[in-house]
Design an enzyme around this catalytic site. Sequence first.
Site, PDB file in Angstrom:
ATOM      1  N   PRO A 162       1.049  -1.102  -0.021  1.00 18.34           N
ATOM      2  CA  PRO A 162       0.050  -0.065   0.017  1.00 18.34           C
ATOM      3  C   PRO A 162       0.692   1.446  -0.318  1.00 18.34           C
ATOM      4  O   PRO A 162       2.003   1.696   0.233  1.00 18.34           O
ATOM      5  CB  PRO A 162      -1.303   0.103   1.361  1.00 18.34           C
ATOM      6  CG  PRO A 162       0.211  -1.249   2.254  1.00 18.34           C
ATOM      7  CD  PRO A 162       0.949  -1.800   1.384  1.00 18.34           C
ATOM      8  N   HIS A 163      -0.010   2.590  -0.650  1.00 14.57           N
ATOM      9  CA  HIS A 163       1.505   3.536  -0.904  1.00 14.57           C
ATOM     10  C   HIS A 163       0.753   4.510  -1.369  1.00 14.57           C
ATOM     11  O   HIS A 163      -0.909   4.349  -1.976  1.00 14.57           O
ATOM     12  CB  HIS A 163       2.270   3.270  -1.747  1.00 14.57           C
ATOM     13  CG  HIS A 163       1.652   3.062  -2.931  1.00 14.57           C
ATOM     14  ND1 HIS A 163       1.618   1.499  -3.513  1.00 14.57           N
ATOM     15  CD2 HIS A 163       1.326   3.683  -4.245  1.00 14.57           C
ATOM     16  CE1 HIS A 163       0.750   1.607  -5.199  1.00 14.57           C
ATOM     17  NE2 HIS A 163       1.096   2.586  -5.539  1.00 14.57           N
ATOM     18  N   ALA A 164       0.489   5.523  -0.613  1.00 14.61           N
ATOM     19  CA  ALA A 164      -0.086   7.373  -0.728  1.00 14.61           C
ATOM     20  C   ALA A 164       0.563   8.375  -0.752  1.00 14.61           C
ATOM     21  O   ALA A 164       1.737   8.516  -0.079  1.00 14.61           O
ATOM     22  CB  ALA A 164      -1.174   6.702   0.660  1.00 14.61           C
TER      23      ALA A 164
END
Length: 154
Positions: free
Chosen positions: A65-67
Site C-alpha cells: 500500500p502507498h500514498a
Amino acid sequence: MKFADLLNSKAVKAVTTASSKKRLMHDIADLAESAYGISASRAVEALLERESLGPTGVGHGVALPHARLDGVNAVVGVFILLEKPIDFDAIDRQPVDVIFALFAPEDAGVEHLKALALVSRTLRDQSFCAKLRANPDPSTLHTIITEAATVQAA
C-alpha cells in the site's frame, strides 16, 4: 536508494491479528504516526483512497500500500508482518501477511517510484519473504530488511 533511508526502526511491527484490510490500514497509519509524525487519520484516508483505484496486494502474500500526502518531507516506509494472513484482494487472490507501506510527499515524483520499485523487487524474492516470516521480532525484521537491500545494491 536504500531501505535504511526509507525505514525507521520504529516503523516495523509484528501484528498478531488484523481483522480486516481496513483495520490493517489503521494499524499502518498508527505506526506511521508514531514513527514519523504523519497524521494517522490523513494516512488512513490516503491509503484507502489509493486502494480504491486498485488493490496493492501484489501476490505471494505481499502487499505494497502507498500514498502521497501533504506534510511528508521524504519517502518513508512502514513494515508490518502479520501472524495470520488476511484477505487483501491481491492479484493472485491469496491472503497477505507481509506488508510494506510507503508514504511520499505530494510532489515526490521519481523518488516515490524508485522506492516502490526497490520494495517490490526485494519482496518478490520468496526466500527473502520466508526469512521475514520466520523472524517476527521487530528489531530483527528491521535488520533483515535494511541489510538485505544493502547486499542487493552492492
